[in-house]
Write an enzyme that holds these catalytic residues in place. Structure first.
Site, PDB file in Angstrom:
ATOM      1  N   GLU A   1     -13.598 -31.469  -6.456  1.00 49.86           N
ATOM      2  CA  GLU A   1     -12.198 -31.885  -6.659  1.00 49.86           C
ATOM      3  C   GLU A   1     -12.103 -33.407  -6.559  1.00 49.86           C
ATOM      4  OE1 GLU A   1      -9.519 -29.980  -3.861  1.00 49.86           O
ATOM      5  OE2 GLU A   1      -8.106 -31.651  -4.003  1.00 49.86           O
TER       6      GLU A   1
ATOM      7  N   GLU B   1     -13.511 -33.612   2.035  1.00 45.62           N
ATOM      8  CA  GLU B   1     -13.550 -32.197   2.419  1.00 45.62           C
ATOM      9  C   GLU B   1     -14.805 -31.493   1.922  1.00 45.62           C
ATOM     10  OE1 GLU B   1      -9.905 -30.397   0.937  1.00 45.62           O
ATOM     11  OE2 GLU B   1      -8.759 -32.188   1.485  1.00 45.62           O
TER      12      GLU B   1
ATOM     13  N   HIS C   1      -2.389 -26.416   0.327  1.00 48.86           N
ATOM     14  CA  HIS C   1      -1.610 -26.967   1.443  1.00 48.86           C
ATOM     15  C   HIS C   1      -1.631 -28.499   1.377  1.00 48.86           C
ATOM     16  CE1 HIS C   1      -5.452 -27.561   4.086  1.00 48.86           C
ATOM     17  NE2 HIS C   1      -5.601 -27.969   2.868  1.00 48.86           N
TER      18      HIS C   1
ATOM     19  N   HIS D   1      -8.655 -37.930   6.570  1.00 49.05           N
ATOM     20  CA  HIS D   1      -8.315 -36.847   7.505  1.00 49.05           C
ATOM     21  C   HIS D   1      -9.128 -36.890   8.789  1.00 49.05           C
ATOM     22  CE1 HIS D   1      -6.934 -34.426   3.720  1.00 49.05           C
ATOM     23  NE2 HIS D   1      -6.145 -35.443   4.000  1.00 49.05           N
TER      24      HIS D   1
ATOM     25  N   SER E   1      -3.707 -38.418   1.990  1.00 50.68           N
ATOM     26  CA  SER E   1      -4.392 -39.065   0.859  1.00 50.68           C
ATOM     27  C   SER E   1      -3.593 -38.749  -0.398  1.00 50.68           C
ATOM     28  CB  SER E   1      -5.829 -38.555   0.738  1.00 50.68           C
ATOM     29  OG  SER E   1      -5.873 -37.213   0.335  1.00 50.68           O
TER      30      SER E   1
ATOM     31  N   ASP F   1     -13.990 -31.770  -1.874  1.00 52.86           N
ATOM     32  CA  ASP F   1     -12.922 -32.629  -2.395  1.00 52.86           C
ATOM     33  C   ASP F   1     -13.311 -34.053  -2.027  1.00 52.86           C
ATOM     34  OD1 ASP F   1     -10.713 -34.022  -3.151  1.00 52.86           O
ATOM     35  OD2 ASP F   1      -9.303 -33.040  -1.779  1.00 52.86           O
TER      36      ASP F   1
ATOM     37  N   GLU G   1      -7.397 -31.098   9.087  1.00 51.27           N
ATOM     38  CA  GLU G   1      -7.322 -29.769   8.477  1.00 51.27           C
ATOM     39  C   GLU G   1      -8.161 -28.744   9.230  1.00 51.27           C
ATOM     40  OE1 GLU G   1      -7.840 -30.078   4.221  1.00 51.27           O
ATOM     41  OE2 GLU G   1      -5.964 -31.185   4.020  1.00 51.27           O
TER      42      GLU G   1
ATOM     43  N   LYS H   1       0.036 -28.544  -5.776  1.00 51.53           N
ATOM     44  CA  LYS H   1       0.736 -28.791  -4.514  1.00 51.53           C
ATOM     45  C   LYS H   1       2.225 -28.893  -4.823  1.00 51.53           C
ATOM     46  CE  LYS H   1      -2.961 -31.483  -2.289  1.00 51.53           C
ATOM     47  NZ  LYS H   1      -3.562 -32.842  -2.329  1.00 51.53           N
TER      48      LYS H   1
ATOM     49  N   ASP I   1      -6.746 -33.329  -8.648  1.00 49.39           N
ATOM     50  CA  ASP I   1      -5.653 -33.232  -7.664  1.00 49.39           C
ATOM     51  C   ASP I   1      -4.770 -34.470  -7.800  1.00 49.39           C
ATOM     52  OD1 ASP I   1      -4.021 -33.174  -5.431  1.00 49.39           O
ATOM     53  OD2 ASP I   1      -5.618 -33.501  -3.984  1.00 49.39           O
TER      54      ASP I   1
HETATM   55  P1  PGA Z   1      -3.588 -34.648   1.473  1.00 50.24           P
HETATM   56  O1  PGA Z   1      -5.040 -34.072   1.253  1.00 50.24           O
HETATM   57  O2  PGA Z   1      -2.681 -33.518   1.783  1.00 50.24           O
HETATM   58  O3  PGA Z   1      -3.767 -35.597   2.609  1.00 50.24           O
HETATM   59  O4  PGA Z   1      -3.217 -35.329   0.197  1.00 50.24           O
HETATM   60  C1  PGA Z   1      -5.328 -32.875   0.591  1.00 50.24           C
HETATM   61  C2  PGA Z   1      -6.113 -33.100  -0.654  1.00 50.24           C
HETATM   62  O5  PGA Z   1      -6.446 -34.240  -1.029  1.00 50.24           O
HETATM   63  O6  PGA Z   1      -6.417 -32.121  -1.335  1.00 50.24           O
HETATM   64 ZN    ZN Z   2      -7.515 -33.324  -2.957  1.00 56.18          ZN
END
Ligand code: PGA
Ligand code: ZN
Length: 416
Positions: A289, A168, A369, A159, A41, A246, A209, A341, A316
């Site tokens: 998030e 999430e 991650h 995911h 994503s 998230d 995840e 990230k 994010d």
């Molecule tokens: P992604 O998801 O690594 O698939 O972008 C993680 C997130 O959105 O925090």
């Molecule tokens: Zn995110």
């Protein structure tokens, strides 16, 4: 110590897609490697992950071009540099790339070298990587702050096909006195949650995840079941164990509306914000998030006005670890926290710059991650050295997730 040689190769991430592993060899024969992760994503404004597009290999996802870039163009510039000059190494690669989004060499190519240099430098100095990272941040190496983990136990969105729209649902053991306890509580709550799902005849297979990915028919139900799991583990919801989500709302933003398919609801930013506010009243929800899409600055500002004092409002995809987007967020008072990230921006130096700026204005940093991870536990050392308090590294299953928790526990034991 000077860099004698660098070379990259293609390896697989946790989804079985190719990614870049870089090895750095120093003149004292010390060798270190690092592997870059990959998102699903992803935010539109992320640095470019170079993929071959050759449909005859890995459905177009090969990374041979990125590897070639490391082995030729980047090697030409970086070999002979001092491995401890992290900033100079990163800047040389950024200059060589010449674009604003690392699309020429690939953020995956550049980051692999950047990360491998950090590890090689720490080995060369004979110190743990977290200690070397602390020096890169200019932090004290006498005392370390262990992070609160954000443990993603229910996977949805991109995911986990067919599960919740919210991507999430995370346990946050805020009351744990150390990482060892935080991990144990996380594991116990994860397993209690699994048992609750089984009793209700829901699926307990896991998503990208490592969290469960049932079709619960609502985006709120997970919160209720998580509170039950916390109680089963004899923990106090809201004190020992809290919850974060998230939403990754960009993924369900369609033509100006937030489409929550599991609830058959189509919401405006304002309505979505009200829904979050109700959840914060009803559950020990302390972190949201990407509550809104990556360009819906007004949505974030609204949430910050209404709940900024009570919860961590995290950007994010909104920020993609970019200093320019962070500056806009600071100016507009869009959020009080930022997800970090490394591969969104593509170098260790720029990541540190963003984290320092965020900390300077009192924003919290959650080091994260990607959904496509690897066996590399770089992130665990990085977050301890950074000392910014939070790590997001998935569930209590799948070794590419658990590996980071294991490394954190080892670091904690080493530090006593
Ligand atoms: P992604 O998801 O690594 O698939 O972008 C993680 C997130 O959105 O925090
Ligand atoms: Zn995110």
């Amino acid at each position: 110590m000077k860099i004698a040689k660098i070379f990259a190769q293609e390896v697989l991430d946790s989804r079985g897609n190719p990614t870049v592993e870089c090895s750095v060899v120093l003149e004292n024969d010390i060798k270190a490697s690092a592997i870059v992760p990959s998102g699903a994503s992803t935010g539109t404004y992320e640095a470019v992950e170079l993929r071959d597009g050759d449909m005859d290999r890995y459905l177009g996802k090969g990374v041979l071009k990125a590897i070639e870039n490391v082995n030729t163009k980047i090697a030409e510039v970086v070999v002979g540099m001092d491995v401890e000059d992290q900033r100079e190494i990163d800047q040389a690669m950024i200059a060589l790339d010449g674009s604003s989004d690392k699309s020429n060499l690939g953020a995956n190519a550049i980051l692999s070298v950047s990360m491998a240099c950090v590890r090689a430098a720490s080995l060369s100095q004979g110190i743990p990587m977290y200690e070397y990272v602390a020096t890169l941040f200019g932090n004290s190496t006498d005392e370390y702050e262990m992070p609160v983990p954000m443990i993603n136990v229910l996977n949805g969105g991109r995911h986990a096909n067919g599960a919740s729209d919210i991507q999430e649902y995370m346990f946050m053991p805020v009351g744990a006195s150390n990482i060892e306890e935080a991990v144990r509580w996380g594991s116990e709550c994860f397993h209690h949650l699994g048992n609750i799902l089984k009793e209700m005849d829901f699926s307990t297979t896991v998503g990208d995840e490592g969290g469960y990915a049932p079709s619960l028919g609502s985006n709120e139900k997970p919160l209720e079941l998580m509170v039950q799991a916390i109680k089963k583990a004899n923990l106090k919801a809201g004190e020992d164990m809290c919850i974060g989500i998230d939403a990754a709302a960009n993924e369900f933003f369609e033509e100006g509306k937030y489409e929550l398919k599991a609830d058959s609801m189509s919401l405006s930013s304002e309505e979505l914000c009200s829904m979050y506010m109700e959840w914060v009243e009803r559950y020990p929800l302390i972190l949201i998030e990407d509550g809104f899409g990556e360009d819906d600055w007004d949505g974030f500002v609204l949430l910050e006005k209404r709940l900024g004092e009570r919860i961590m409002n995290v950007g994010d995809d909104l920020y993609v670890t970019s200093i320019e987007r962070l500056e806009r967020g600071i100016k507009e008072e869009a959020t009080n926290s930022i997800l970090i990230k490394l591969n969104q921006i593509g170098s260790v130096t720029e990541t540190i710059e963003v984290m320092k700026r965020a900390s300077e204005v009192g924003m919290k940093c959650m080091v994260s991650h990607r959904s496509g991870e690897t066996e590399d536990t770089f992130l665990a050392d990085f977050v301890v050295g950074a000392g910014t308090g939070f790590i997001k590294t998935g569930s209590m299953s799948r070794s590419e997730r658990v590996g980071k928790y294991n490394r954190l526990m080892r670091i904690e034991r080493e530090l006593g």
